[in-house]
Design an enzyme around this catalytic site. Sequence first.
Site, PDB file in Angstrom:
ATOM      1  N   GLU A  86       1.790 -13.131  12.444  1.00 45.95           N
ATOM      2  CA  GLU A  86       2.344 -11.944  13.097  1.00 45.95           C
ATOM      3  C   GLU A  86       2.183 -10.787  12.114  1.00 45.95           C
ATOM      4  OE1 GLU A  86       3.402 -11.802  16.195  1.00 45.95           O
ATOM      5  OE2 GLU A  86       2.966 -13.933  16.409  1.00 45.95           O
ATOM      6  N   ASP A 117       0.833  -1.215   0.000  1.00 46.18           N
ATOM      7  CA  ASP A 117       0.000   0.000   0.000  1.00 46.18           C
ATOM      8  C   ASP A 117       0.865   1.261   0.000  1.00 46.18           C
ATOM      9  OD1 ASP A 117      -2.332   1.438  -0.009  1.00 46.18           O
ATOM     10  OD2 ASP A 117      -2.788   1.119   2.108  1.00 46.18           O
ATOM     11  N   ASN A 130       1.229   3.468  -2.915  1.00 49.30           N
ATOM     12  CA  ASN A 130       1.737   3.914  -4.226  1.00 49.30           C
ATOM     13  C   ASN A 130       1.236   5.312  -4.589  1.00 49.30           C
ATOM     14  OD1 ASN A 130       2.798   1.388  -4.449  1.00 49.30           O
ATOM     15  ND2 ASN A 130       1.357   0.650  -5.992  1.00 49.30           N
ATOM     16  N   LEU A 157      10.748 -20.152  -5.096  1.00 51.70           N
ATOM     17  CA  LEU A 157       9.819 -19.284  -4.359  1.00 51.70           C
ATOM     18  C   LEU A 157       8.423 -19.472  -4.937  1.00 51.70           C
ATOM     19  CD1 LEU A 157       9.319 -16.805  -2.418  1.00 51.70           C
ATOM     20  CD2 LEU A 157       9.675 -15.349  -4.411  1.00 51.70           C
ATOM     21  N   ARG A 193      -0.673   9.269 -10.272  1.00 52.85           N
ATOM     22  CA  ARG A 193      -0.755   8.036  -9.463  1.00 52.85           C
ATOM     23  C   ARG A 193      -0.128   6.836 -10.165  1.00 52.85           C
ATOM     24  NH1 ARG A 193      -4.044   7.825  -5.047  1.00 52.85           N
ATOM     25  NH2 ARG A 193      -4.237   5.570  -5.242  1.00 52.85           N
ATOM     26  N   HIS A 216       2.250   3.531  -9.099  1.00 52.67           N
ATOM     27  CA  HIS A 216       2.001   2.097  -9.321  1.00 52.67           C
ATOM     28  C   HIS A 216       3.168   1.452 -10.071  1.00 52.67           C
ATOM     29  CE1 HIS A 216      -1.860   2.343  -7.506  1.00 52.67           C
ATOM     30  NE2 HIS A 216      -2.435   3.043  -8.469  1.00 52.67           N
TER      31      HIS A 216
HETATM   32  C1  IPE Z   1      -5.418  -2.602  -0.025  1.00 54.21           C
HETATM   33  O1  IPE Z   1      -5.115  -1.269  -0.215  1.00 54.21           O
HETATM   34  C2  IPE Z   1      -5.402  -3.332  -1.323  1.00 54.21           C
HETATM   35  C3  IPE Z   1      -4.114  -3.450  -1.991  1.00 54.21           C
HETATM   36  C4  IPE Z   1      -2.965  -3.035  -1.536  1.00 54.21           C
HETATM   37  C5  IPE Z   1      -4.155  -4.121  -3.246  1.00 54.21           C
HETATM   38  P1  IPE Z   1      -6.245  -0.150  -0.386  1.00 54.21           P
HETATM   39  O2  IPE Z   1      -5.531   1.136  -0.535  1.00 54.21           O
HETATM   40  O3  IPE Z   1      -7.179  -0.549  -1.472  1.00 54.21           O
HETATM   41  O4  IPE Z   1      -7.018  -0.251   0.990  1.00 54.21           O
HETATM   42  P2  IPE Z   1      -7.865   0.827   1.800  1.00 54.21           P
HETATM   43  O5  IPE Z   1      -8.915   1.345   0.864  1.00 54.21           O
HETATM   44  O6  IPE Z   1      -6.933   1.901   2.236  1.00 54.21           O
HETATM   45  O7  IPE Z   1      -8.419   0.063   2.966  1.00 54.21           O
HETATM   46  C1  IPE Z   2      -1.693   0.367  -3.360  1.00 57.08           C
HETATM   47  O1  IPE Z   2      -1.497   1.731  -3.455  1.00 57.08           O
HETATM   48  C2  IPE Z   2      -1.984  -0.268  -4.702  1.00 57.08           C
HETATM   49  C3  IPE Z   2      -3.380  -0.637  -4.895  1.00 57.08           C
HETATM   50  C4  IPE Z   2      -4.308  -0.603  -3.998  1.00 57.08           C
HETATM   51  C5  IPE Z   2      -3.742  -1.111  -6.212  1.00 57.08           C
HETATM   52  P1  IPE Z   2      -2.670   2.773  -3.359  1.00 57.08           P
HETATM   53  O2  IPE Z   2      -3.115   3.123  -4.738  1.00 57.08           O
HETATM   54  O3  IPE Z   2      -3.748   2.288  -2.470  1.00 57.08           O
HETATM   55  O4  IPE Z   2      -1.916   4.004  -2.715  1.00 57.08           O
HETATM   56  P2  IPE Z   2      -2.485   5.027  -1.629  1.00 57.08           P
HETATM   57  O5  IPE Z   2      -3.005   4.217  -0.497  1.00 57.08           O
HETATM   58  O6  IPE Z   2      -3.562   5.808  -2.309  1.00 57.08           O
HETATM   59  O7  IPE Z   2      -1.313   5.856  -1.261  1.00 57.08           O
HETATM   60 MG    MG Z   3      -4.097   2.481  -0.486  1.00 56.32          MG
END
Ligand code: IPE
Ligand code: IPE
Ligand code: MG
Length: 248
Positions: free
Chosen positions: A204, A21, A23, A132, A34, A38
């Site tokens: 954990e 999470d 990105n 892996l 954005r 990614h």
């Molecule tokens: C969780 O992240 C899903 C992935 C990393 C693929 P999100 O960014 O979608 O989750 P929330 O919305 O903050 O809970």
């Molecule tokens: C995680 O990064 C990737 C996906 C959920 C696909 P986010 O896109 O959720 O990034 P933030 O949370 O907005 O920073």
């Molecule tokens: Mg996110």
Amino acid sequence: MADIEPISFERLPAHIAIIMDGNGRWAEKRHLPRMAGHRAGTENLRNIIKACVEFGVKYLTVYAFSTENWKRPQDEIDGLMRILADVLEKEIEELHQQGVCLRHIGRLEKLDPKIQEKINSAIKLTKNNDQLFMNIAWNYGGRDEIIYAVHQIIEQQIEPKQINEETFSDFLYTHQSPDPDLVIRTSGEMRTSNFLLWQSAYSEWYFTPVLWPDFGREELMEAIFDFGNRERRFGGRKNKDSDKSYAG
Ligand code: IPE
Ligand code: IPE
Ligand code: MG
């Protein structure tokens, strides 16, 4: 190139699962779109796969697209699907060379047939690898997975008395992997967001404010060292020689 000393961990998790999470925030901080976040996140995943192979981690599960991520704007969804297609096309050979056995967890049916095809051929290509085992969670949701398992059980007319925790696990997408020992979530959020609800019952958890594109080999090492200091009890009691009543 100088020889790299192998790192010896006191305790190495057999299975690490990661909620990748942050990105979007990584990109925002740099005034980038954005999608750049990614892309950077995907780049980073390569480093983490390499590090897992180096450290000897056997199973890696990465949460890349949730069943709730369909709520995002269409252009972001399209961009993410493009990245997946690119990775499956351009990087699969390298993963194969590294001995990665790729598996998918989540609902395939809702994805574009071309992507489904790419996923299936990547799985087929790498199926005999054993360095892996990597599960990619794409269109994955923990609740959806449990419902899917229940459907399978009903369709296959399994007798209620045959269902226990072990047999139920056989119907989950992750049936080929042990439960994760360590679940990592980057970017400071402290919630599961529907990831491995069943499987993480005794994992954990490790939360770090580091955003996913910045979570590299060193950060992974830190998480594994932290894991090494945890005392896992699984509901039992601390195992002391002097404590004869300990049964676990
Ligand atoms: C969780 O992240 C899903 C992935 C990393 C693929 P999100 O960014 O979608 O989750 P929330 O919305 O903050 O809970
Ligand atoms: C995680 O990064 C990737 C996906 C959920 C696909 P986010 O896109 O959720 O990034 P933030 O949370 O907005 O920073
Ligand atoms: Mg996110």
